[in-house]
Design a protein around this motif. Sequence first.
Motif: not given
Length: 104
Positions: A1-19, A21-28
């Motif tokens: 999930e971190w790699a997915r978040l980072d891909a979203s971050r470097v591609r500058n996609n705020p909607d994916c970043v939020k999604k 981040q939410k998944r990672l928060r749910a995982l603790g």
Amino acid sequence: EWARLDASRVRNNPDCVKKHQKRLRALGETKRRLSELDHWSQSPAFTEREKAALRLSEIISLDKPKNLSILIFKAARRYFNAEEIVRLTMAIMAVNDWIDLQER
């Protein structure tokens, strides 16, 4: 999930970043680690294995030069077996493809 978040971050996609981040928060995952993503390479909050995954995410998402990509994939072999690298690569590519589809 971190790699997915980072891909979203470097591609500058705020909607994916939020999604992701939410998944990672749910995982603790902690807010502290999430807030350090922009500086992950210098952060002691990330393990070397996590950093290897994030490096892969960046070279795949930013389409880095081939010679650099080969070095990073070889370095990742210290932390991931071949199957894990394939799965990680596919997850990162899926995020990038999703972002590309949204941009069309």
